[in-house]
Design a protein around this motif. Structure first.
Motif, mmCIF file in Angstrom:
data_model
loop_
_atom_site.group_PDB
_atom_site.id
_atom_site.type_symbol
_atom_site.label_atom_id
_atom_site.label_comp_id
_atom_site.label_asym_id
_atom_site.label_seq_id
_atom_site.Cartn_x
_atom_site.Cartn_y
_atom_site.Cartn_z
ATOM 1 N N GLU A 1 8.266 22.393 18.930
ATOM 2 C CA GLU A 1 7.312 21.317 19.201
ATOM 3 C C GLU A 1 6.514 21.615 20.467
ATOM 4 O OE1 GLU A 1 7.230 16.420 19.474
ATOM 5 O OE2 GLU A 1 9.071 17.519 19.928
ATOM 6 N N VAL A 2 7.206 22.123 21.489
ATOM 7 C CA VAL A 2 6.531 22.491 22.739
ATOM 8 C C VAL A 2 5.542 23.622 22.494
ATOM 9 C CG1 VAL A 2 6.851 23.484 25.035
ATOM 10 C CG2 VAL A 2 8.420 21.715 24.220
ATOM 11 N N LEU A 3 5.980 24.638 21.721
ATOM 12 C CA LEU A 3 5.111 25.771 21.415
ATOM 13 C C LEU A 3 3.884 25.315 20.627
ATOM 14 C CD1 LEU A 3 4.627 28.819 21.461
ATOM 15 C CD2 LEU A 3 5.972 28.994 19.348
ATOM 16 N N ASP A 4 4.094 24.393 19.687
ATOM 17 C CA ASP A 4 2.988 23.866 18.889
ATOM 18 C C ASP A 4 1.992 23.124 19.780
ATOM 19 O OD1 ASP A 4 1.809 23.158 16.186
ATOM 20 O OD2 ASP A 4 2.188 21.149 16.970
ATOM 21 N N ALA A 5 2.504 22.349 20.728
ATOM 22 C CA ALA A 5 1.638 21.604 21.646
ATOM 23 C C ALA A 5 0.830 22.553 22.525
ATOM 24 C CB ALA A 5 2.471 20.659 22.510
ATOM 25 N N VAL A 6 1.468 23.616 23.000
ATOM 26 C CA VAL A 6 0.780 24.587 23.858
ATOM 27 C C VAL A 6 -0.317 25.302 23.080
ATOM 28 C CG1 VAL A 6 1.045 26.759 25.126
ATOM 29 C CG2 VAL A 6 2.753 24.944 25.389
ATOM 30 N N ILE A 7 0.007 25.737 21.854
ATOM 31 C CA ILE A 7 -0.977 26.458 21.036
ATOM 32 C C ILE A 7 -2.187 25.578 20.747
ATOM 33 C CG2 ILE A 7 -1.414 27.463 18.756
ATOM 34 C CD1 ILE A 7 1.476 28.459 18.778
ATOM 35 N N LYS B 1 1.909 11.541 17.684
ATOM 36 C CA LYS B 1 2.818 12.417 18.421
ATOM 37 C C LYS B 1 3.456 11.673 19.595
ATOM 38 C CE LYS B 1 1.821 16.070 15.939
ATOM 39 N NZ LYS B 1 2.804 16.733 15.056
ATOM 40 N N THR B 2 4.521 12.238 20.139
ATOM 41 C CA THR B 2 5.218 11.628 21.270
ATOM 42 C C THR B 2 4.410 11.804 22.551
ATOM 43 O OG1 THR B 2 6.436 13.657 21.800
ATOM 44 C CG2 THR B 2 7.438 12.139 20.190
ATOM 45 N N GLY B 3 4.770 11.003 23.554
ATOM 46 C CA GLY B 3 4.084 11.098 24.836
ATOM 47 C C GLY B 3 4.256 12.466 25.466
ATOM 48 N N TYR C 1 4.698 15.336 23.928
ATOM 49 C CA TYR C 1 3.874 16.301 23.179
ATOM 50 C C TYR C 1 2.429 16.237 23.652
ATOM 51 C CZ TYR C 1 1.730 18.649 19.143
ATOM 52 O OH TYR C 1 1.023 19.492 18.331
ATOM 53 N N ARG C 2 1.895 15.027 23.781
ATOM 54 C CA ARG C 2 0.506 14.875 24.210
ATOM 55 C C ARG C 2 0.323 15.346 25.649
ATOM 56 N NH1 ARG C 2 1.043 9.804 21.681
ATOM 57 N NH2 ARG C 2 0.957 8.749 23.702
ATOM 58 N N LEU C 3 1.339 15.099 26.492
ATOM 59 C CA LEU C 3 1.262 15.532 27.886
ATOM 60 C C LEU C 3 1.138 17.053 27.971
ATOM 61 C CD1 LEU C 3 1.433 14.837 30.912
ATOM 62 C CD2 LEU C 3 3.920 15.060 30.733
ATOM 63 N N ILE C 4 1.952 17.766 27.187
ATOM 64 C CA ILE C 4 1.912 19.231 27.188
ATOM 65 C C ILE C 4 0.587 19.730 26.621
ATOM 66 C CG2 ILE C 4 2.958 21.315 26.224
ATOM 67 C CD1 ILE C 4 5.637 19.829 26.230
ATOM 68 N N LEU C 5 0.156 19.137 25.499
ATOM 69 C CA LEU C 5 -1.078 19.570 24.835
ATOM 70 C C LEU C 5 -2.289 19.402 25.752
ATOM 71 C CD1 LEU C 5 -2.086 18.882 21.159
ATOM 72 C CD2 LEU C 5 -3.758 18.672 22.979
ATOM 73 N N PHE C 6 -2.462 18.189 26.273
ATOM 74 C CA PHE C 6 -3.658 17.934 27.085
ATOM 75 C C PHE C 6 -3.544 18.560 28.472
ATOM 76 C CE2 PHE C 6 -4.037 14.465 23.935
ATOM 77 C CZ PHE C 6 -5.308 14.769 23.471
ATOM 78 N N GLY C 7 -2.321 18.697 28.981
ATOM 79 C CA GLY C 7 -2.140 19.391 30.251
ATOM 80 C C GLY C 7 -2.552 20.851 30.133
#
Length: 212
Positions: A4-10, A145-147, A149-155
């Motif tokens: 999930e973290v990897l997906d958010a980063v990508i 998505k969870t908070g 997930y969004r934090l990692i993605l937008f960060g």
């Protein structure tokens, strides 16, 4: 969890690349400020842009309805934005410039000047309807998505955009030093003219949307 973290980063990298590479007024404004002054002026501009992006992401995630309200007033925002771009671009194009070899060292400008440049970056990015639509679309796509997930993605997205903007500034600074005085004037006026043209295109597009 790791997937999930990897997906958010990508996805954050993909969104960040799209936002950073998209050709718009901010790209040519970065070139203009870096060419006219120094890399410090360019950095002040991109920091203003970055703060605007940060506010949009925060508002979109905390109170998406506010961003939707802005979207409903897109025409008014577009008119204001196009007017500012046309004025800034036209002023830069018509300004008298004398051929002068760019200094090897950064120009010294006042703190108030840096604040004005920062504010111009913030305003130009904030009034860009494309920015509102892009961030709203990105937030809508991750609404389930969870908070975290969004934090990692937008960060990831914001850090990447800021990093690429920094790279644009330093590339512009390198080019500025290598250019001949007359070519430097052509680049400065060309960047200003493109900014004015983008403002005019935004105005025409908004006016045509009322005719359809």
């Amino acid at each position: 969890m790791q997937l999930e973290v990897l997906d958010a980063v990508i996805k954050g990298v993909l969104v960040g690349l799209f936002m950073a590479i998209s050709v718009g007024p901010t790209l040519f404004a970065v070139i203009k400020y870096s060419m006219d002054n120094s890399y410090k002026a360019g950095l002040a501009f991109v920091l203003g842009v970055s703060f605007s992006d940060f506010l949009y992401v925060t508002i979109a995630n905390v109170a998406a309805s506010w961003l939707i309200v802005l979207g409903k007033h897109g025409d008014m925002i577009a008119y204001i934005g196009s007017a500012i771009l046309i004025i800034v671009g036209t002023a830069g194009t018509l300004r008298k410039m004398k051929p002068k070899r760019p200094a090897k060292e950064a120009a010294t400008i006042s703190g108030a000047h840096y604040v004005r440049i920062w504010a111009s970056g913030f305003i130009i990015n904030t009034i860009n309807p494309g920015v509102i639509i892009s961030w709203l679309a990105a937030v809508s796509a991750t609404a389930n998505k969870t908070g975290g997930y969004r934090l990692i993605l937008f960060g990831t997205c914001l850090v990447l955009i800021l990093s690429i903007d920094f790279l644009k500034v330093f590339l512009a600074e390198k080019i500025r030093v290598l250019l001949t005085p007359r070519r430097l004037i052509y680049v400065q006026r060309g960047s200003s003219l493109i900014i004015a043209c983008l403002g005019a295109l935004l105005l025409v597009k908004t006016l045509m949307s009322h005719g359809t």
